[in-house]
Design a protein around this motif. Structure first.
Motif, PDB file in Angstrom:
ATOM      1  N   LEU A  66      -6.456   2.512   8.100  1.00  0.00           N
ATOM      2  CA  LEU A  66      -5.567   1.409   7.734  1.00  0.00           C
ATOM      3  C   LEU A  66      -5.497   0.373   8.855  1.00  0.00           C
ATOM      4  CD1 LEU A  66      -2.644   3.368   6.032  1.00  0.00           C
ATOM      5  CD2 LEU A  66      -4.520   2.138   4.923  1.00  0.00           C
ATOM      6  N   TYR A 103      -3.616   5.408  -1.396  1.00  0.00           N
ATOM      7  CA  TYR A 103      -4.369   6.186  -0.426  1.00  0.00           C
ATOM      8  C   TYR A 103      -3.799   7.610  -0.392  1.00  0.00           C
ATOM      9  CZ  TYR A 103      -5.642   1.548   1.434  1.00  0.00           C
ATOM     10  OH  TYR A 103      -6.084   0.256   1.588  1.00  0.00           O
ATOM     11  N   PHE A 130      -9.941  11.583   3.502  1.00  0.00           N
ATOM     12  CA  PHE A 130      -8.965  10.717   2.841  1.00  0.00           C
ATOM     13  C   PHE A 130      -9.678   9.930   1.749  1.00  0.00           C
ATOM     14  CE2 PHE A 130     -10.432   8.121   6.433  1.00  0.00           C
ATOM     15  CZ  PHE A 130     -10.732   6.915   5.820  1.00  0.00           C
ATOM     16  N   SER A 184      -4.587  11.608   1.739  1.00  0.00           N
ATOM     17  CA  SER A 184      -5.373  12.263   2.791  1.00  0.00           C
ATOM     18  C   SER A 184      -5.154  13.765   2.743  1.00  0.00           C
ATOM     19  CB  SER A 184      -4.988  11.730   4.172  1.00  0.00           C
ATOM     20  OG  SER A 184      -3.719  12.215   4.559  1.00  0.00           O
ATOM     21  N   ALA A 199       0.606   5.477   0.593  1.00  0.00           N
ATOM     22  CA  ALA A 199      -0.270   6.523   1.099  1.00  0.00           C
ATOM     23  C   ALA A 199       0.458   7.858   1.133  1.00  0.00           C
ATOM     24  CB  ALA A 199      -0.758   6.170   2.511  1.00  0.00           C
ATOM     25  N   ARG A 257       0.849  -1.190   0.000  1.00  0.00           N
ATOM     26  CA  ARG A 257       0.000   0.000   0.000  1.00  0.00           C
ATOM     27  C   ARG A 257       0.882   1.236   0.000  1.00  0.00           C
ATOM     28  NH1 ARG A 257      -3.810  -1.600   5.141  1.00  0.00           N
ATOM     29  NH2 ARG A 257      -1.838  -1.146   6.176  1.00  0.00           N
ATOM     30  N   ARG A 302      -9.367   6.326  -0.765  1.00  0.00           N
ATOM     31  CA  ARG A 302      -8.722   5.060  -1.136  1.00  0.00           C
ATOM     32  C   ARG A 302      -9.086   4.736  -2.567  1.00  0.00           C
ATOM     33  NH1 ARG A 302      -9.891  -1.150   1.039  1.00  0.00           N
ATOM     34  NH2 ARG A 302      -8.492  -2.138  -0.475  1.00  0.00           N
ATOM     35  N   LEU A 345      -6.501   8.696   8.267  1.00  0.00           N
ATOM     36  CA  LEU A 345      -6.118   7.675   7.306  1.00  0.00           C
ATOM     37  C   LEU A 345      -5.445   6.498   8.003  1.00  0.00           C
ATOM     38  CD1 LEU A 345      -5.618   6.494   4.531  1.00  0.00           C
ATOM     39  CD2 LEU A 345      -3.662   8.046   4.270  1.00  0.00           C
TER      40      LEU A 345
END
Length: 336
Positions: free
Chosen positions: A177, A162, A155, A164, A110, A108, A157, A173
């Protein structure tokens, strides 16, 4: 980003730091993951920099890191925080190269606040939904037109990507998660321990200076604006405003759009909403604010607030009228 990750029992969270990084953009999410370890041994937070050297943060504090991004291995999640400095001073080729390396070695990815610009520079926002701090959303959308920028989201997804809004939204955020990884009960315990909302109602418009806007450039538009502001509760229509200015409805509408980026009707609604919001800040009741601003009823004001901010006038007033203990409680997470 890689599509598969055979992670260890503890999920490795890599956070890329750089000179000028906003302290809360990375410290907030990091604390969420570390706090989750009070309930389970779930996360290992690893601070990184492009070259492995310490960095100087937005408040001048120097932070040591575990090593260079290129030497850090693979991660479950990588977080790219932002900075409020000019983009060219912090999103350097070295930072972009480090982010590119990490993005290919994580499950992931972010961003927090203006960290979204790094994702944009790497082409990772193309065809994806994203957000950033409200004061950067217009520029982000302009710079990366292939991205679908949501200016109001706390935020967003989009698959394994991701993003925010700024500062505290990075904690929102991170809580999401944690909930994704370990369930709502763990995330709730983290929120309770940190005394933050597990999930805030409404979008980031409720925190923005969204009632600011361009000023009139011509005397004609200024005269009409002054009329509206002098009595926002009056029954203003585009016809009455055009008659006041002694121009056609079409001409007045064209001038408003050119100078104020709104139609006359939209501008009246804009001013009325600002008046009502200011009255709520000052302690006026919802009905009082609605009538003084020209809404006609508290229900009309409620609909306007829900449409614009996603929360009711009463909830808005409770959150923003005061930070003191004498006012309505700002948080109600413990024991919830």
């Amino acid at each position: 980003m890689c599509s598969e990750f055979a992670g260890p029992a503890r999920r490795r969270i890599g956070i890329l730091l750089f000179d000028g990084v906003k302290m809360l953009d990375f410290a907030g999410p990091a604390e969420v993951f570390v706090e989750a370890n009070q309930s389970l041994n779930g996360y290992q937070v690893v601070l990184l920099s492009p070259d492995g050297g310490e960095v100087s943060t937005s408040i001048g504090a120097r932070v040591e890191v575990a090593g260079a991004a290129a030497d850090a291995g693979r991660f479950d999640t990588v977080v790219i925080p932002g900075s409020e400095r000019p983009l060219s001073t912090w999103a350097t080729p070295q930072v972009l190269a480090a982010a590119r390396h990490l993005s290919a070695r994580t499950r992931r990815l972010a961003s927090v606040c203006s960290g979204a610009y790094v994702l944009g520079e790497l082409g990772l926002l193309d065809g994806r939904r994203a957000t950033t701090h409200w004061k950067f959303t217009t520029d982000l959308a302009r710079r990366y037109p292939r991205a679908a920028v949501d200016p109001d989201a706390i935020f967003v997804r989009d698959g394994t990507l991701y993003s925010s809004a700024g500062v505290a939204a990075g904690m929102d955020l991170a809580l999401a998660l944690v909930e994704e990884d370990h369930g709502a009960d763990v995330a709730r315990r983290v929120a309770q321990s940190l005394v933050v909302y597990m999930q805030r109602a409404g979008g980031q418009s409720q925190f923005s200076a969204s009632l600011s806007g361009p000023a009139p450039r011509t005397p004609l538009v200024r005269a009409v604006v002054d009329l509206i502001c002098a009595d926002p509760a009056a029954p203003h229509t585009v016809q009455s405003l055009a008659a006041h200015a002694r121009v056609s409805v079409r001409h007045l509408t064209r001038l408003f759009r050119a100078e104020l980026e709104r139609s006359p009707a939209e501008y009246v609604a804009f001013i009325r909403f600002g008046v009502a919001r200011d009255l709520l800040h000052s302690g006026a009741g919802v009905t009082e604010a609605a009538m003084a601003a020209g809404y006609g009823s508290s229900e009309a004001l409620r609909r306007a607030f829900v449409a614009r901010l996603g929360i009711s006038p009463r909830k808005y007033q409770q959150r923003f009228r005061s930070t003191g203990s004498a006012g309505a409680p700002l948080l109600a997470v413990v024991g919830s």
